[in-house]
Design a protein around this motif. Structure first.
Motif, PDB file in Angstrom:
ATOM      1  N   SER A  61     116.830-111.790  53.158  1.00 59.97           N
ATOM      2  CA  SER A  61     116.337-111.204  51.918  1.00 59.97           C
ATOM      3  C   SER A  61     117.233-110.045  51.485  1.00 59.97           C
ATOM      4  CB  SER A  61     114.901-110.708  52.099  1.00 59.97           C
ATOM      5  OG  SER A  61     114.898-109.502  52.833  1.00 59.97           O
ATOM      6  N   PRO A  62     117.272-109.760  50.191  1.00 64.93           N
ATOM      7  CA  PRO A  62     118.042-108.606  49.719  1.00 64.93           C
ATOM      8  C   PRO A  62     117.566-107.304  50.364  1.00 64.93           C
ATOM      9  CG  PRO A  62     117.476-110.012  47.868  1.00 64.93           C
ATOM     10  CD  PRO A  62     116.731-110.533  49.078  1.00 64.93           C
ATOM     11  N   LYS A  63     116.283-107.206  50.661  1.00 64.17           N
ATOM     12  CA  LYS A  63     115.735-106.007  51.294  1.00 64.17           C
ATOM     13  C   LYS A  63     116.309-105.844  52.706  1.00 64.17           C
ATOM     14  CE  LYS A  63     112.971-102.494  51.080  1.00 64.17           C
ATOM     15  NZ  LYS A  63     113.289-101.381  50.225  1.00 64.17           N
ATOM     16  N   THR A  64     116.477-106.951  53.419  1.00 59.40           N
ATOM     17  CA  THR A  64     117.079-106.900  54.751  1.00 59.40           C
ATOM     18  C   THR A  64     118.507-106.378  54.657  1.00 59.40           C
ATOM     19  OG1 THR A  64     115.714-108.732  55.537  1.00 59.40           O
ATOM     20  CG2 THR A  64     117.745-108.296  56.764  1.00 59.40           C
ATOM     21  N   VAL A  65     119.237-106.865  53.665  1.00 59.34           N
ATOM     22  CA  VAL A  65     120.611-106.399  53.451  1.00 59.34           C
ATOM     23  C   VAL A  65     120.595-104.900  53.171  1.00 59.34           C
ATOM     24  CG1 VAL A  65     122.632-106.551  51.934  1.00 59.34           C
ATOM     25  CG2 VAL A  65     121.433-108.640  52.648  1.00 59.34           C
ATOM     26  N   GLU A  66     119.707-104.486  52.275  1.00 58.59           N
ATOM     27  CA  GLU A  66     119.601-103.064  51.922  1.00 58.59           C
ATOM     28  C   GLU A  66     119.304-102.213  53.157  1.00 58.59           C
ATOM     29  OE1 GLU A  66     116.546-100.352  49.311  1.00 58.59           O
ATOM     30  OE2 GLU A  66     116.943-102.383  48.626  1.00 58.59           O
ATOM     31  N   ASN A  67     118.392-102.665  53.997  1.00 57.44           N
ATOM     32  CA  ASN A  67     118.030-101.920  55.200  1.00 57.44           C
ATOM     33  C   ASN A  67     119.211-101.804  56.173  1.00 57.44           C
ATOM     34  OD1 ASN A  67     115.427-101.545  54.259  1.00 57.44           O
ATOM     35  ND2 ASN A  67     114.583-103.274  55.380  1.00 57.44           N
ATOM     36  N   HIS A  68     119.946-102.906  56.363  1.00 58.78           N
ATOM     37  CA  HIS A  68     121.097-102.871  57.272  1.00 58.78           C
ATOM     38  C   HIS A  68     122.188-101.943  56.749  1.00 58.78           C
ATOM     39  CE1 HIS A  68     120.079-105.652  60.452  1.00 58.78           C
ATOM     40  NE2 HIS A  68     119.704-106.572  59.585  1.00 58.78           N
ATOM     41  N   ILE A  69     122.448-101.987  55.455  1.00 60.86           N
ATOM     42  CA  ILE A  69     123.489-101.123  54.889  1.00 60.86           C
ATOM     43  C   ILE A  69     123.075 -99.662  55.004  1.00 60.86           C
ATOM     44  CG2 ILE A  69     124.653-100.456  52.741  1.00 60.86           C
ATOM     45  CD1 ILE A  69     124.847-103.456  52.106  1.00 60.86           C
ATOM     46  N   SER A  70     121.821 -99.397  54.760  1.00 57.88           N
ATOM     47  CA  SER A  70     121.320 -98.032  54.890  1.00 57.88           C
ATOM     48  C   SER A  70     121.495 -97.534  56.328  1.00 57.88           C
ATOM     49  CB  SER A  70     119.850 -97.984  54.482  1.00 57.88           C
ATOM     50  OG  SER A  70     119.331 -96.701  54.653  1.00 57.88           O
ATOM     51  N   LYS A  71     121.144 -98.374  57.283  1.00 53.77           N
ATOM     52  CA  LYS A  71     121.293 -98.015  58.705  1.00 53.77           C
ATOM     53  C   LYS A  71     122.763 -97.774  59.038  1.00 53.77           C
ATOM     54  CE  LYS A  71     120.471 -99.795  63.357  1.00 53.77           C
ATOM     55  NZ  LYS A  71     119.878-100.865  64.165  1.00 53.77           N
ATOM     56  N   ALA A  72     123.634 -98.660  58.578  1.00 48.44           N
ATOM     57  CA  ALA A  72     125.071 -98.536  58.860  1.00 48.44           C
ATOM     58  C   ALA A  72     125.637 -97.259  58.252  1.00 48.44           C
ATOM     59  CB  ALA A  72     125.816 -99.759  58.318  1.00 48.44           C
ATOM     60  N   LEU A  73     125.232 -96.949  57.019  1.00 53.59           N
ATOM     61  CA  LEU A  73     125.728 -95.734  56.371  1.00 53.59           C
ATOM     62  C   LEU A  73     125.312 -94.485  57.138  1.00 53.59           C
ATOM     63  CD1 LEU A  73     125.298 -96.557  52.589  1.00 53.59           C
ATOM     64  CD2 LEU A  73     127.441 -96.159  53.810  1.00 53.59           C
ATOM     65  N   LYS A  74     124.103 -94.488  57.680  1.00 49.22           N
ATOM     66  CA  LYS A  74     123.650 -93.340  58.466  1.00 49.22           C
ATOM     67  C   LYS A  74     124.541 -93.145  59.694  1.00 49.22           C
ATOM     68  CE  LYS A  74     118.818 -93.512  57.081  1.00 49.22           C
ATOM     69  NZ  LYS A  74     117.470 -93.902  57.462  1.00 49.22           N
ATOM     70  N   VAL A  75     124.868 -94.243  60.352  1.00 48.01           N
ATOM     71  CA  VAL A  75     125.711 -94.174  61.549  1.00 48.01           C
ATOM     72  C   VAL A  75     127.115 -93.701  61.179  1.00 48.01           C
ATOM     73  CG1 VAL A  75     126.793 -95.582  63.364  1.00 48.01           C
ATOM     74  CG2 VAL A  75     124.379 -95.916  62.808  1.00 48.01           C
ATOM     75  N   VAL A  76     127.672 -94.243  60.097  1.00 51.34           N
ATOM     76  CA  VAL A  76     129.021 -93.870  59.668  1.00 51.34           C
ATOM     77  C   VAL A  76     129.061 -92.407  59.229  1.00 51.34           C
ATOM     78  CG1 VAL A  76     130.780 -94.284  57.894  1.00 51.34           C
ATOM     79  CG2 VAL A  76     129.736 -96.211  59.087  1.00 51.34           C
ATOM     80  N   ARG A  77     128.053 -91.994  58.458  1.00 51.45           N
ATOM     81  CA  ARG A  77     128.001 -90.586  58.019  1.00 51.45           C
ATOM     82  C   ARG A  77     127.920 -89.638  59.210  1.00 51.45           C
ATOM     83  NH1 ARG A  77     123.592 -92.170  54.163  1.00 51.45           N
ATOM     84  NH2 ARG A  77     124.714 -92.956  52.371  1.00 51.45           N
ATOM     85  N   LYS A  78     127.110 -90.017  60.191  1.00 55.54           N
ATOM     86  CA  LYS A  78     126.960 -89.173  61.373  1.00 55.54           C
ATOM     87  C   LYS A  78     128.286 -89.040  62.118  1.00 55.54           C
ATOM     88  CE  LYS A  78     124.133 -88.676  65.531  1.00 55.54           C
ATOM     89  NZ  LYS A  78     123.058 -89.274  66.329  1.00 55.54           N
ATOM     90  N   ALA A  79     128.999 -90.148  62.244  1.00 53.06           N
ATOM     91  CA  ALA A  79     130.300 -90.121  62.922  1.00 53.06           C
ATOM     92  C   ALA A  79     131.286 -89.262  62.156  1.00 53.06           C
ATOM     93  CB  ALA A  79     130.845 -91.539  63.078  1.00 53.06           C
ATOM     94  N   ALA A  80     131.297 -89.406  60.832  1.00 53.63           N
ATOM     95  CA  ALA A  80     132.210 -88.599  60.008  1.00 53.63           C
ATOM     96  C   ALA A  80     131.833 -87.125  60.078  1.00 53.63           C
ATOM     97  CB  ALA A  80     132.177 -89.094  58.562  1.00 53.63           C
ATOM     98  N   ALA A  81     130.545 -86.839  60.041  1.00 53.66           N
ATOM     99  CA  ALA A  81     130.099 -85.443  60.103  1.00 53.66           C
ATOM    100  C   ALA A  81     130.489 -84.809  61.434  1.00 53.66           C
ATOM    101  CB  ALA A  81     128.586 -85.370  59.911  1.00 53.66           C
ATOM    102  N   LEU A  82     130.362 -85.563  62.517  1.00 53.09           N
ATOM    103  CA  LEU A  82     130.765 -85.047  63.825  1.00 53.09           C
ATOM    104  C   LEU A  82     132.258 -84.717  63.862  1.00 53.09           C
ATOM    105  CD1 LEU A  82     128.689 -87.228  66.312  1.00 53.09           C
ATOM    106  CD2 LEU A  82     128.462 -84.777  65.889  1.00 53.09           C
ATOM    107  N   CYS A  83     133.053 -85.532  63.193  1.00 52.68           N
ATOM    108  CA  CYS A  83     134.506 -85.258  63.116  1.00 52.68           C
ATOM    109  C   CYS A  83     134.740 -83.912  62.429  1.00 52.68           C
ATOM    110  CB  CYS A  83     135.222 -86.343  62.320  1.00 52.68           C
ATOM    111  SG  CYS A  83     135.527 -87.821  63.276  1.00 52.68           S
ATOM    112  N   PHE A  84     134.031 -83.682  61.343  1.00 53.18           N
ATOM    113  CA  PHE A  84     134.233 -82.438  60.597  1.00 53.18           C
ATOM    114  C   PHE A  84     133.731 -81.226  61.377  1.00 53.18           C
ATOM    115  CE2 PHE A  84     133.709 -85.578  57.041  1.00 53.18           C
ATOM    116  CZ  PHE A  84     135.077 -85.729  56.853  1.00 53.18           C
ATOM    117  N   ILE A  85     132.592 -81.402  62.038  1.00 50.06           N
ATOM    118  CA  ILE A  85     132.031 -80.313  62.815  1.00 50.06           C
ATOM    119  C   ILE A  85     132.957 -79.931  63.973  1.00 50.06           C
ATOM    120  CG2 ILE A  85     130.166 -79.688  64.398  1.00 50.06           C
ATOM    121  CD1 ILE A  85     128.290 -81.356  62.559  1.00 50.06           C
ATOM    122  N   MET A  86     133.505 -80.962  64.598  1.00 49.97           N
ATOM    123  CA  MET A  86     134.379 -80.725  65.744  1.00 49.97           C
ATOM    124  C   MET A  86     135.793 -80.334  65.308  1.00 49.97           C
ATOM    125  SD  MET A  86     133.017 -83.891  68.086  1.00 49.97           S
ATOM    126  CE  MET A  86     134.168 -83.616  69.394  1.00 49.97           C
TER     127      MET A  86
END
Length: 177
Positions: free
Chosen positions: A150-175
């Motif tokens: 379903s499109p909602k499943t796609v939306e949920n997976h992308i949202s989850k992936a973006l959170k993980v990617v943002r967290k990784a990028a934020a850790l790079c900046f913090i460090m």
């Protein structure tokens, strides 16, 4: 024909009739307001999916086209809001990356590595959907059709992936990487 009561009863033939009768009207409404074929199709598809999923909640007091219009408007607002949030988050990451890279040329490579590691750490389905979206340039609806989800499943997976990617990028900046 009382479309609302028939759809509430689960009459798929009537639902298909309503879909074919109103699809173009709502497609062109969204297209006129967004100038995006993909977005228009995504909004219309998600709207009709919601009509079917929430059919028991339809009101007999309003014609079906009024209820579809309300749902389409709500879906459009939700999608535009989500896309604006994604854009602003990616812009912020890019601005921060530009600032870090300006100070340290090696930071670009490290940031890319950390983001790639974050993507690789995603569950297989989430990773596949994220890559189809970001690298393949597919819309949520195209990904949903391609993967039979379903499109909602796609939306949920992308949202989850973006959170993980943002967290990784934020850790790079913090460090300071």
């Amino acid at each position: 024909m009382d479309y609302v009561s028939e759809i509430k009863r689960g009459n798929k033939l009537i639902f298909e009739e309503v879909y074919h009768k109103y699809h173009n009207r709502f497609y062109f409404y969204v297209l006129r307001n967004t100038a995006s074929d993909d977005l228009a199709e995504e909004v219309v598809q998600m709207s009709f999916v919601k009509v079917w999923e929430k059919r028991s909640e339809l009101s007999s007091s309003f014609p079906i086209e009024v209820q579809i219009a309300r749902i389409a408007r709500s879906v459009l607002i939700d999608i535009l809001r989500r896309k604006a949030i994604e854009r602003s988050a990616l812009d912020a990451i890019k601005q921060n990356a530009d600032a870090v890279i300006a100070r340290d040329p090696a930071a670009d490579k490290q940031l890319v590595e950390k983001v790639q590691e974050a993507i690789e750490s995603l569950p297989p389905q989430c990773k596949k959907i994220f890559i189809l979206s970001r690298e393949g340039g597919l819309t949520h609806l195209q990904i949903a059709d391609h993967l039979s989800v379903s499109p909602k499943t796609v939306e949920n997976h992308i949202s989850k992936a973006l959170k993980v990617v943002r967290k990784a990028a934020a850790l790079c900046f913090i460090m300071g990487l």
